[in-house]
Design a protein around this motif. Structure first.
Motif, short mmCIF file in Angstrom:
data_model
loop_
_atom_site.label_atom_id
_atom_site.label_comp_id
_atom_site.label_asym_id
_atom_site.label_seq_id
_atom_site.Cartn_x
_atom_site.Cartn_y
_atom_site.Cartn_z
N LEU A 1 44.89 18.16 19.80
CA LEU A 1 45.53 19.27 20.32
C LEU A 1 45.89 18.77 22.30
CD1 LEU A 1 42.93 22.32 19.55
CD2 LEU A 1 45.24 21.87 18.07
N PRO A 2 47.50 18.94 22.21
CA PRO A 2 48.12 18.91 23.10
C PRO A 2 47.45 19.86 24.53
CG PRO A 2 49.26 20.29 21.39
CD PRO A 2 48.16 19.87 21.03
N PRO A 3 47.88 19.48 25.44
CA PRO A 3 46.51 20.46 27.19
C PRO A 3 47.94 22.09 26.87
CG PRO A 3 47.59 18.55 28.26
CD PRO A 3 48.01 18.86 26.35
N ARG A 4 46.64 23.38 27.31
CA ARG A 4 47.50 24.20 27.53
C ARG A 4 48.69 23.95 28.82
NH1 ARG A 4 43.20 29.12 26.32
NH2 ARG A 4 42.85 28.74 24.73
N SER A 5 49.50 25.11 28.85
CA SER A 5 50.11 25.17 29.43
C SER A 5 50.20 25.86 30.45
CB SER A 5 51.97 25.28 28.60
OG SER A 5 51.86 26.35 28.58
N THR A 6 49.08 27.26 30.12
CA THR A 6 48.59 28.37 30.96
C THR A 6 47.23 27.82 31.74
OG1 THR A 6 48.27 29.16 29.11
CG2 THR A 6 50.53 29.53 30.04
N LEU A 7 46.87 29.09 32.42
CA LEU A 7 45.62 28.92 32.62
C LEU A 7 44.97 29.97 31.73
CD1 LEU A 7 43.59 27.37 34.56
CD2 LEU A 7 44.01 29.00 36.61
N PRO A 8 44.34 29.69 31.32
CA PRO A 8 43.11 31.36 30.85
C PRO A 8 42.53 31.76 31.89
CG PRO A 8 42.26 28.78 30.41
CD PRO A 8 43.84 28.58 30.98
N LEU A 9 42.61 33.05 31.61
CA LEU A 9 42.43 34.16 32.21
C LEU A 9 41.65 35.00 32.08
CD1 LEU A 9 41.94 34.35 36.06
CD2 LEU A 9 44.10 35.89 36.02
N ASP A 10 40.21 34.46 32.19
CA ASP A 10 39.86 35.86 31.64
C ASP A 10 39.04 37.49 32.59
OD1 ASP A 10 38.04 37.38 30.31
OD2 ASP A 10 35.83 35.74 30.17
N TRP A 11 39.40 37.98 32.64
CA TRP A 11 39.38 39.30 33.73
C TRP A 11 37.76 39.96 34.19
CZ3 TRP A 11 42.23 39.83 37.55
CH2 TRP A 11 43.94 39.26 37.09
N ASN A 12 37.57 39.50 32.81
CA ASN A 12 35.71 39.78 32.52
C ASN A 12 35.12 39.35 33.28
OD1 ASN A 12 36.63 42.44 30.78
ND2 ASN A 12 36.80 40.50 29.17
N VAL A 13 35.61 38.29 33.32
CA VAL A 13 34.52 37.47 34.69
C VAL A 13 34.94 37.63 36.34
CG1 VAL A 13 34.26 35.08 35.14
CG2 VAL A 13 34.32 35.80 32.81
N VAL A 14 36.92 37.69 35.83
CA VAL A 14 37.33 37.05 37.63
C VAL A 14 36.84 38.60 38.29
CG1 VAL A 14 39.19 37.74 38.46
CG2 VAL A 14 39.30 36.11 36.89
N VAL A 15 37.73 39.78 37.70
CA VAL A 15 37.03 41.67 38.40
C VAL A 15 35.23 41.53 38.45
CG1 VAL A 15 36.83 43.44 38.35
CG2 VAL A 15 38.66 42.15 37.18
N PRO A 16 34.98 41.16 38.18
CA PRO A 16 32.54 41.20 38.77
C PRO A 16 33.15 40.57 39.26
CG PRO A 16 32.97 41.53 36.16
CD PRO A 16 33.95 41.10 37.00
N THR A 17 33.36 39.31 39.88
CA THR A 17 32.88 38.59 40.88
C THR A 17 33.81 38.40 42.44
OG1 THR A 17 32.95 36.11 38.59
CG2 THR A 17 33.49 36.08 40.96
N VAL A 18 35.03 39.27 42.19
CA VAL A 18 35.45 39.45 42.97
C VAL A 18 35.27 40.74 43.89
CG1 VAL A 18 37.92 40.79 44.15
CG2 VAL A 18 37.99 38.48 42.43
N ALA A 19 34.88 41.78 43.20
CA ALA A 19 33.60 43.06 43.82
C ALA A 19 32.34 42.61 44.13
CB ALA A 19 33.65 43.44 42.58
N SER A 20 32.40 41.83 43.12
CA SER A 20 30.79 41.29 43.56
C SER A 20 30.69 39.97 45.08
CB SER A 20 30.04 40.80 43.35
OG SER A 20 30.13 39.65 42.96
N GLY A 21 31.64 39.65 45.51
CA GLY A 21 32.21 38.61 46.60
C GLY A 21 32.54 39.67 47.50
#
Length: 112
Positions: A23-43
């Motif tokens: 498969l060709p590489p993705r043109s966008t960065l997959p962003l999972d908000w279920n991981v990002v929000v708790p990481t930033v909140a605990s940070g």
């Protein structure tokens, strides 16, 4: 030239090259908000605790220092094997992240 074959994770099945789809590489960065929000909140919390110990301020600075501190703290655990032992894995990880955040703050002050 005879077709090559590859073995799959299942030892009883052989996959021929014609069956493999690249498969060709993705043109966008997959962003999972279920991981990002708790990481930033605990940070944010970890950066706040570290700034209480060594000083500093600012909401964005707390979040950045906390997330960097989590990375540094986990790096310390992986490189040296040192670990806090409170009996709770969350507190162990948070303690190492605070230690990493303190090191990030002190290193930033040393450089500046």
């Amino acid at each position: 030239m005879a077709p090559r074959s590859r073995t799959s994770s299942k030892t009883d099945r052989i996959v021929r090259d014609e069956e493999v789809e690249v498969l060709p590489p993705r043109s966008t960065l997959p962003l999972d908000w279920n991981v990002v929000v708790p990481t930033v909140a605990s940070g944010l919390v970890i950066g706040f605790v570290a700034s209480l110990i060594v000083g500093g301020g600012g909401l964005i600075r707390h979040a950045v220092v906390g997330v960097l501190g989590m990375l540094v703290g986990q790096g310390i655990v992986r490189l040296t094997g040192w670990r806090l032992n409170t009996g709770y894995s969350f507190l162990d990880d948070a303690g190492m992240a605070v230690l990493g955040a303190i090191l990030v703050i002190l290193l930033a002050r040393f450089i500046a």
